[in-house]
Design a protein around this motif. Structure first.
Motif, PDB file in Angstrom:
ATOM      1  N   LEU A 183       0.876  -1.172   0.000  1.00  0.00           N
ATOM      2  CA  LEU A 183       0.000   0.000   0.000  1.00  0.00           C
ATOM      3  C   LEU A 183       0.909   1.217   0.000  1.00  0.00           C
ATOM      4  O   LEU A 183       1.833   1.315   0.819  1.00  0.00           O
ATOM      5  N   GLN A 184       0.648   2.139  -0.903  1.00  0.00           N
ATOM      6  CA  GLN A 184       1.507   3.307  -0.998  1.00  0.00           C
ATOM      7  C   GLN A 184       0.650   4.555  -1.160  1.00  0.00           C
ATOM      8  O   GLN A 184      -0.325   4.566  -1.922  1.00  0.00           O
ATOM      9  N   LEU A 185       1.040   5.613  -0.440  1.00  0.00           N
ATOM     10  CA  LEU A 185       0.331   6.887  -0.507  1.00  0.00           C
ATOM     11  C   LEU A 185       1.160   7.872  -1.319  1.00  0.00           C
ATOM     12  O   LEU A 185       2.334   8.109  -1.025  1.00  0.00           O
ATOM     13  N   ARG A 186       0.531   8.439  -2.353  1.00  0.00           N
ATOM     14  CA  ARG A 186       1.141   9.502  -3.152  1.00  0.00           C
ATOM     15  C   ARG A 186       0.134  10.639  -3.217  1.00  0.00           C
ATOM     16  O   ARG A 186      -0.939  10.479  -3.814  1.00  0.00           O
ATOM     17  N   GLY A 187       0.480  11.751  -2.571  1.00  0.00           N
ATOM     18  CA  GLY A 187      -0.478  12.851  -2.472  1.00  0.00           C
ATOM     19  C   GLY A 187      -1.634  12.410  -1.610  1.00  0.00           C
ATOM     20  O   GLY A 187      -1.459  12.082  -0.446  1.00  0.00           O
ATOM     21  N   THR A 188      -2.829  12.359  -2.185  1.00  0.00           N
ATOM     22  CA  THR A 188      -4.002  11.876  -1.439  1.00  0.00           C
ATOM     23  C   THR A 188      -4.494  10.536  -1.976  1.00  0.00           C
ATOM     24  O   THR A 188      -5.534  10.049  -1.558  1.00  0.00           O
ATOM     25  N   ILE A 189      -3.732   9.941  -2.893  1.00  0.00           N
ATOM     26  CA  ILE A 189      -4.155   8.695  -3.532  1.00  0.00           C
ATOM     27  C   ILE A 189      -3.405   7.503  -2.931  1.00  0.00           C
ATOM     28  O   ILE A 189      -2.173   7.454  -2.929  1.00  0.00           O
ATOM     29  N   TRP A 190      -4.192   6.548  -2.414  1.00  0.00           N
ATOM     30  CA  TRP A 190      -3.654   5.286  -1.915  1.00  0.00           C
ATOM     31  C   TRP A 190      -3.726   4.266  -3.039  1.00  0.00           C
ATOM     32  O   TRP A 190      -4.766   4.113  -3.684  1.00  0.00           O
ATOM     33  N   THR A 191      -2.627   3.548  -3.266  1.00  0.00           N
ATOM     34  CA  THR A 191      -2.605   2.492  -4.274  1.00  0.00           C
ATOM     35  C   THR A 191      -2.196   1.186  -3.610  1.00  0.00           C
ATOM     36  O   THR A 191      -1.168   1.111  -2.934  1.00  0.00           O
ATOM     37  N   GLN A 192      -3.033   0.167  -3.803  1.00  0.00           N
ATOM     38  CA  GLN A 192      -2.745  -1.177  -3.307  1.00  0.00           C
ATOM     39  C   GLN A 192      -2.319  -2.013  -4.512  1.00  0.00           C
ATOM     40  O   GLN A 192      -3.035  -2.076  -5.512  1.00  0.00           O
ATOM     41  N   THR A 193      -1.149  -2.638  -4.408  1.00  0.00           N
ATOM     42  CA  THR A 193      -0.663  -3.520  -5.459  1.00  0.00           C
ATOM     43  C   THR A 193      -0.467  -4.903  -4.867  1.00  0.00           C
ATOM     44  O   THR A 193       0.174  -5.052  -3.824  1.00  0.00           O
ATOM     45  N   ILE A 194      -1.031  -5.911  -5.512  1.00  0.00           N
ATOM     46  CA  ILE A 194      -0.880  -7.306  -5.090  1.00  0.00           C
ATOM     47  C   ILE A 194      -0.139  -8.034  -6.203  1.00  0.00           C
ATOM     48  O   ILE A 194      -0.550  -7.984  -7.365  1.00  0.00           O
ATOM     49  N   THR A 195       0.933  -8.742  -5.840  1.00  0.00           N
ATOM     50  CA  THR A 195       1.711  -9.510  -6.807  1.00  0.00           C
ATOM     51  C   THR A 195       1.723 -10.969  -6.385  1.00  0.00           C
ATOM     52  O   THR A 195       2.037 -11.280  -5.234  1.00  0.00           O
ATOM     53  N   ASN A 196       1.368 -11.871  -7.303  1.00  0.00           N
ATOM     54  CA  ASN A 196       1.457 -13.303  -7.069  1.00  0.00           C
ATOM     55  C   ASN A 196       2.915 -13.682  -7.317  1.00  0.00           C
ATOM     56  O   ASN A 196       3.416 -13.552  -8.433  1.00  0.00           O
ATOM     57  N   LEU A 197       3.622 -14.125  -6.283  1.00  0.00           N
ATOM     58  CA  LEU A 197       5.052 -14.414  -6.411  1.00  0.00           C
ATOM     59  C   LEU A 197       5.337 -15.647  -7.264  1.00  0.00           C
ATOM     60  O   LEU A 197       6.446 -15.802  -7.771  1.00  0.00           O
ATOM     61  N   ARG A 198       4.339 -16.518  -7.449  1.00  0.00           N
ATOM     62  CA  ARG A 198       4.535 -17.700  -8.299  1.00  0.00           C
ATOM     63  C   ARG A 198       4.471 -17.321  -9.781  1.00  0.00           C
ATOM     64  O   ARG A 198       5.288 -17.751 -10.591  1.00  0.00           O
ATOM     65  N   THR A 199       3.494 -16.471 -10.140  1.00  0.00           N
ATOM     66  CA  THR A 199       3.286 -16.133 -11.548  1.00  0.00           C
ATOM     67  C   THR A 199       3.861 -14.774 -11.934  1.00  0.00           C
ATOM     68  O   THR A 199       3.953 -14.448 -13.107  1.00  0.00           O
ATOM     69  N   ASN A 200       4.206 -13.964 -10.922  1.00  0.00           N
ATOM     70  CA  ASN A 200       4.682 -12.595 -11.105  1.00  0.00           C
ATOM     71  C   ASN A 200       3.587 -11.687 -11.687  1.00  0.00           C
ATOM     72  O   ASN A 200       3.860 -10.614 -12.200  1.00  0.00           O
ATOM     73  N   TRP A 201       2.333 -12.121 -11.637  1.00  0.00           N
ATOM     74  CA  TRP A 201       1.199 -11.336 -12.100  1.00  0.00           C
ATOM     75  C   TRP A 201       0.835 -10.327 -11.007  1.00  0.00           C
ATOM     76  O   TRP A 201       0.794 -10.670  -9.832  1.00  0.00           O
ATOM     77  N   ALA A 202       0.576  -9.082 -11.397  1.00  0.00           N
ATOM     78  CA  ALA A 202       0.237  -8.045 -10.423  1.00  0.00           C
ATOM     79  C   ALA A 202      -1.045  -7.331 -10.826  1.00  0.00           C
ATOM     80  O   ALA A 202      -1.335  -7.162 -12.013  1.00  0.00           O
ATOM     81  N   VAL A 203      -1.803  -6.941  -9.830  1.00  0.00           N
ATOM     82  CA  VAL A 203      -2.991  -6.127 -10.024  1.00  0.00           C
ATOM     83  C   VAL A 203      -2.920  -4.971  -9.028  1.00  0.00           C
ATOM     84  O   VAL A 203      -2.261  -5.072  -7.998  1.00  0.00           O
ATOM     85  N   ASN A 204      -3.606  -3.866  -9.363  1.00  0.00           N
ATOM     86  CA  ASN A 204      -3.608  -2.761  -8.411  1.00  0.00           C
ATOM     87  C   ASN A 204      -4.965  -2.082  -8.379  1.00  0.00           C
ATOM     88  O   ASN A 204      -5.784  -2.238  -9.279  1.00  0.00           O
ATOM     89  N   PHE A 205      -5.163  -1.354  -7.297  1.00  0.00           N
ATOM     90  CA  PHE A 205      -6.390  -0.609  -7.072  1.00  0.00           C
ATOM     91  C   PHE A 205      -5.995   0.710  -6.435  1.00  0.00           C
ATOM     92  O   PHE A 205      -5.213   0.726  -5.475  1.00  0.00           O
ATOM     93  N   SER A 206      -6.496   1.814  -6.947  1.00  0.00           N
ATOM     94  CA  SER A 206      -6.188   3.132  -6.386  1.00  0.00           C
ATOM     95  C   SER A 206      -7.473   3.826  -5.968  1.00  0.00           C
ATOM     96  O   SER A 206      -8.524   3.666  -6.604  1.00  0.00           O
ATOM     97  N   ILE A 207      -7.378   4.618  -4.892  1.00  0.00           N
ATOM     98  CA  ILE A 207      -8.522   5.402  -4.424  1.00  0.00           C
ATOM     99  C   ILE A 207      -8.004   6.708  -3.835  1.00  0.00           C
ATOM    100  O   ILE A 207      -7.005   6.718  -3.109  1.00  0.00           O
ATOM    101  N   ASP A 208      -8.674   7.783  -4.166  1.00  0.00           N
ATOM    102  CA  ASP A 208      -8.327   9.095  -3.625  1.00  0.00           C
ATOM    103  C   ASP A 208      -9.151   9.313  -2.363  1.00  0.00           C
ATOM    104  O   ASP A 208     -10.376   9.437  -2.426  1.00  0.00           O
ATOM    105  N   LEU A 209      -8.485   9.347  -1.222  1.00  0.00           N
ATOM    106  CA  LEU A 209      -9.188   9.545   0.047  1.00  0.00           C
ATOM    107  C   LEU A 209      -9.212  11.017   0.455  1.00  0.00           C
ATOM    108  O   LEU A 209      -9.560  11.345   1.590  1.00  0.00           O
ATOM    109  N   LEU A 210      -8.815  11.894  -0.468  1.00  0.00           N
ATOM    110  CA  LEU A 210      -8.942  13.339  -0.287  1.00  0.00           C
ATOM    111  C   LEU A 210      -8.317  13.830   1.019  1.00  0.00           C
ATOM    112  O   LEU A 210      -8.854  14.713   1.684  1.00  0.00           O
ATOM    113  N   GLY A 211      -7.184  13.229   1.396  1.00  0.00           N
ATOM    114  CA  GLY A 211      -6.464  13.672   2.590  1.00  0.00           C
ATOM    115  C   GLY A 211      -6.963  13.092   3.893  1.00  0.00           C
ATOM    116  O   GLY A 211      -6.455  13.426   4.962  1.00  0.00           O
ATOM    117  N   GLN A 212      -7.972  12.242   3.834  1.00  0.00           N
ATOM    118  CA  GLN A 212      -8.502  11.614   5.051  1.00  0.00           C
ATOM    119  C   GLN A 212      -7.401  10.788   5.705  1.00  0.00           C
ATOM    120  O   GLN A 212      -6.745   9.988   5.062  1.00  0.00           O
TER     121      GLN A 212
END
Length: 119
Positions: free
Chosen positions: A13-42
């Motif tokens: 999970l990484q915060l850049r500005g007000t946007i949190w991005t969650q990245t999940i990587t499967n270590l067996r396949t090296n496949w990654a997906v991510n989801f970002s949401i702007d929490l507006l500084g919350q």
């Protein structure tokens, strides 16, 4: 992301500005997906280790290894275990010397219980 029983997943999970991005990587396949949401500084004050079932059942324990999180400012309470499942296991949380991060070597959420957050 489709995963198989026993796959190891790396989550960041990484915060850049007000946007949190969650990245999940499967270590067996090296496949990654991510989801970002702007929490507006919350501010975010709690960390929960929770598995969302989406109508499925658990076939094995969920194991978290070498978890680490960082704080914006030094925290004395950031490594406090608030609650856990009765049969779950949480190794002793370790607060860094500067109070800016916390780490836990191992968390096990038992499949036989209704999963509850570890922190």
């Amino acid at each position: 992301m489709i995963v198989n029983l026993g796959d190891q997943l790396f989550m960041q999970l990484q915060l850049r500005g007000t946007i949190w991005t969650q990245t999940i990587t499967n270590l067996r396949t090296n496949w990654a997906v991510n989801f970002s949401i702007d929490l507006l500084g919350q501010s975010q004050n709690y960390l929960y280790f929770r598995i969302e079932q989406y109508g499925s059942t658990f076939v094995d324990d969920a194991v978290y290894l070498n978890s680490k999180w960082k704080f914006a400012r030094p925290s004395n309470q950031g490594c406090t275990l608030a609650f856990r499942g009765i049969k779950d296991f949480v190794s002793t949380p370790q607060l860094s010397a500067d109070g800016l991060s916390c780490s836990v070597v191992k968390i096990i959420q038992r499949a036989k219980e209704n999963p509850r957050p570890g922190f």
